[in-house]
Design an enzyme around this catalytic site. Sequence first.
Site, PDB file in Angstrom:
ATOM      1  N   LYS A  37       0.875  -1.287  -0.052  1.00  0.00           N
ATOM      2  CA  LYS A  37       0.070  -0.065   0.026  1.00  0.00           C
ATOM      3  C   LYS A  37       1.015   1.336  -0.196  1.00  0.00           C
ATOM      4  O   LYS A  37       0.747   2.056  -0.543  1.00  0.00           O
ATOM      5  CB  LYS A  37      -1.018   0.110   1.082  1.00  0.00           C
ATOM      6  N   ARG A 112      -9.987   0.493   8.350  1.00  0.00           N
ATOM      7  CA  ARG A 112      -9.613  -0.971   8.657  1.00  0.00           C
ATOM      8  C   ARG A 112     -10.701  -1.653   9.411  1.00  0.00           C
ATOM      9  O   ARG A 112     -10.769  -2.957   9.587  1.00  0.00           O
ATOM     10  CB  ARG A 112      -8.317  -0.808   9.664  1.00  0.00           C
ATOM     11  N   ARG A 147      11.695  -5.203   4.994  1.00  0.00           N
ATOM     12  CA  ARG A 147      11.406  -3.998   4.646  1.00  0.00           C
ATOM     13  C   ARG A 147      12.486  -2.990   5.487  1.00  0.00           C
ATOM     14  O   ARG A 147      12.557  -3.500   6.424  1.00  0.00           O
ATOM     15  CB  ARG A 147       9.924  -3.831   5.038  1.00  0.00           C
ATOM     16  N   ARG A 180      10.914  -1.651  10.910  1.00  0.00           N
ATOM     17  CA  ARG A 180       9.894  -1.190  11.867  1.00  0.00           C
ATOM     18  C   ARG A 180       9.794  -2.089  13.078  1.00  0.00           C
ATOM     19  O   ARG A 180       9.680  -3.332  12.942  1.00  0.00           O
ATOM     20  CB  ARG A 180       8.487  -1.156  11.091  1.00  0.00           C
ATOM     21  N   ARG A 191      -0.769  -9.359  12.913  1.00  0.00           N
ATOM     22  CA  ARG A 191      -1.402  -8.298  12.106  1.00  0.00           C
ATOM     23  C   ARG A 191      -2.195  -8.919  11.162  1.00  0.00           C
ATOM     24  O   ARG A 191      -2.899  -8.461  10.665  1.00  0.00           O
ATOM     25  CB  ARG A 191      -0.223  -7.271  11.522  1.00  0.00           C
TER      26      ARG A 191
HETATM   27  P1  AP5 Z   1       4.645  -1.560   1.716  1.00  0.00           P
HETATM   28  O1  AP5 Z   1       4.461  -0.895   0.757  1.00  0.00           O
HETATM   29  O2  AP5 Z   1       5.402  -1.142   3.053  1.00  0.00           O
HETATM   30  O3  AP5 Z   1       3.360  -2.329   2.222  1.00  0.00           O
HETATM   31  P2  AP5 Z   1       2.051  -1.730   3.047  1.00  0.00           P
HETATM   32  O4  AP5 Z   1       0.844  -2.426   2.478  1.00  0.00           O
HETATM   33  O5  AP5 Z   1       2.131  -0.284   3.405  1.00  0.00           O
HETATM   34  O6  AP5 Z   1       2.344  -2.597   4.593  1.00  0.00           O
HETATM   35  P3  AP5 Z   1       2.310  -2.115   6.115  1.00  0.00           P
HETATM   36  O7  AP5 Z   1       3.217  -2.936   7.087  1.00  0.00           O
HETATM   37  O8  AP5 Z   1       2.757  -0.576   6.074  1.00  0.00           O
HETATM   38  O9  AP5 Z   1       0.717  -1.960   6.149  1.00  0.00           O
HETATM   39  P4  AP5 Z   1       0.040  -2.330   7.595  1.00  0.00           P
HETATM   40  O10 AP5 Z   1      -1.292  -2.033   7.162  1.00  0.00           O
HETATM   41  O11 AP5 Z   1       0.461  -3.558   8.456  1.00  0.00           O
HETATM   42  O12 AP5 Z   1       0.800  -1.018   8.443  1.00  0.00           O
HETATM   43  P5  AP5 Z   1       0.188   0.305   8.851  1.00  0.00           P
HETATM   44  O13 AP5 Z   1       1.498   1.204   8.786  1.00  0.00           O
HETATM   45  O14 AP5 Z   1      -0.790   1.014   8.009  1.00  0.00           O
HETATM   46  O15 AP5 Z   1       5.604  -2.916   1.305  1.00  0.00           O
HETATM   47  C1  AP5 Z   1       5.933  -3.872   2.358  1.00  0.00           C
HETATM   48  C2  AP5 Z   1       7.374  -4.339   1.873  1.00  0.00           C
HETATM   49  O16 AP5 Z   1       7.170  -5.011   0.601  1.00  0.00           O
HETATM   50  C3  AP5 Z   1       8.229  -3.395   1.289  1.00  0.00           C
HETATM   51  O17 AP5 Z   1       9.558  -3.644   1.694  1.00  0.00           O
HETATM   52  C4  AP5 Z   1       8.121  -3.121  -0.093  1.00  0.00           C
HETATM   53  O18 AP5 Z   1       9.594  -2.662  -0.701  1.00  0.00           O
HETATM   54  C5  AP5 Z   1       7.913  -4.482  -0.650  1.00  0.00           C
HETATM   55  N1  AP5 Z   1       7.257  -4.728  -1.535  1.00  0.00           N
HETATM   56  C6  AP5 Z   1       6.008  -3.734  -1.991  1.00  0.00           C
HETATM   57  N2  AP5 Z   1       5.444  -4.073  -3.110  1.00  0.00           N
HETATM   58  C7  AP5 Z   1       6.129  -5.312  -3.657  1.00  0.00           C
HETATM   59  C8  AP5 Z   1       5.948  -6.110  -4.842  1.00  0.00           C
HETATM   60  N3  AP5 Z   1       4.992  -5.754  -5.555  1.00  0.00           N
HETATM   61  N4  AP5 Z   1       6.556  -6.950  -4.955  1.00  0.00           N
HETATM   62  C9  AP5 Z   1       7.988  -7.411  -4.067  1.00  0.00           C
HETATM   63  N5  AP5 Z   1       8.068  -6.550  -2.704  1.00  0.00           N
HETATM   64  C10 AP5 Z   1       7.118  -5.431  -2.802  1.00  0.00           C
HETATM   65  O19 AP5 Z   1      -0.210   0.303  10.235  1.00  0.00           O
HETATM   66  C11 AP5 Z   1       0.467  -0.234  11.260  1.00  0.00           C
HETATM   67  C12 AP5 Z   1      -0.216  -0.424  12.706  1.00  0.00           C
HETATM   68  O20 AP5 Z   1      -0.983   0.919  13.141  1.00  0.00           O
HETATM   69  C13 AP5 Z   1      -1.387  -1.420  12.498  1.00  0.00           C
HETATM   70  O21 AP5 Z   1      -1.043  -2.617  12.808  1.00  0.00           O
HETATM   71  C14 AP5 Z   1      -2.238  -0.834  13.449  1.00  0.00           C
HETATM   72  O22 AP5 Z   1      -2.032  -1.179  14.781  1.00  0.00           O
HETATM   73  C15 AP5 Z   1      -2.195   0.624  13.279  1.00  0.00           C
HETATM   74  N6  AP5 Z   1      -3.334   1.415  12.544  1.00  0.00           N
HETATM   75  C16 AP5 Z   1      -3.014   2.031  11.361  1.00  0.00           C
HETATM   76  N7  AP5 Z   1      -4.213   2.457  10.678  1.00  0.00           N
HETATM   77  C17 AP5 Z   1      -4.966   1.887  11.517  1.00  0.00           C
HETATM   78  C18 AP5 Z   1      -6.366   2.150  11.342  1.00  0.00           C
HETATM   79  N8  AP5 Z   1      -7.087   2.623  10.225  1.00  0.00           N
HETATM   80  N9  AP5 Z   1      -7.261   1.569  12.453  1.00  0.00           N
HETATM   81  C19 AP5 Z   1      -6.747   1.038  13.489  1.00  0.00           C
HETATM   82  N10 AP5 Z   1      -5.484   0.879  13.756  1.00  0.00           N
HETATM   83  C20 AP5 Z   1      -4.418   1.372  12.812  1.00  0.00           C
HETATM   84 MG    MG Z   2       2.224   1.123   4.788  1.00  0.00          MG
END
Ligand code: AP5
Ligand code: MG
Length: 247
Positions: A37, A112, A147, A180, A191
Amino acid sequence: MVGIECARVRVHINADHRDLEDGCMRLILLGPPGAGKGTQARFICERFGIPQISTGDMLRAAVAAGTELGKQAKAVMDAGGLVSDDIIIGLVKERITQPDCATGFLFDGFPRTLAQAEAMREAGVSIDAVVEIAVPDDDIVMRLSGRRSHPGSGRVYHVTFNPPKVEGVDDVTGEPLVHRDDDREDTIRNRLATYHAQTEVLTEFYGDLEAKGTADAPKLIKVDGTQSIDGVRDEALSELERIAVSC
Ligand code: AP5
Ligand code: MG
């Protein structure tokens, strides 16, 4: 040049060159942790000139700043759970009142839960399209364990799939990259479980809205996230450009 005006999108078509003015796209990126994402958000936001609203980045900034919200959120994030709907909905409602959101935005990692999605509809926040990036669980652990992130900007890299130009440092600022806290294997598994239990249902939620065909129903776009980063980008952008033109 032909100008197409609609409630949310103004597109100018000039022969074979299309220039999207003013952004005017309200988008959601759905997908499991590690689906890509954040990676794809960069391309989409640049293409449409809209801000990325990542609730995860907002929470990590609060943790880094040591605010009360950050202290509460850290334990939940480290355990792989979700921060409470009330807090998240409040943060997002406040964020979208900022001037840079006047012509559109991209939600990354929000909503989410059903409660978050419904709160946006109740607040009258219309969405043009929901892009779901689908990646199986087996690929996720490898992606997240490799990552590396730049905390200041939210830019993400992968030691193998998307390495920085110089190992361990951000391409743009030269600052150090971090692994992270929640990218440990046990937290990743939690997660993923949280995603399947509370977030996955949103695909059905938006699919049902689209099937009803009401005027305010967003278009649901499903993208195969197992392709290369460029492949995912090209598929998502071509679908979104179609929407911008037909809006
Ligand atoms: P990346 O682009 O970083 O993936 P992502 O989908 O953004 O993953 P996140 O871990 O950020 O998602 P998340 O939803 O768990 O975390 P968030 O920060 O939102 O890519 C991942 C890796 O893969 C990278 O190394 C990249 O280079 C590689 N990659 C990408 N595309 C690729 C491809 N096509 N092929 C190969 N490699 C690839 O949330 C963190 C925490 O915050 C949550 O767990 C929760 O506790 C809290 N939180 C956040 N939002 C909310 C909400 N709305 N409600 C409640 N709690 C929330
Ligand atoms: Mg992200």
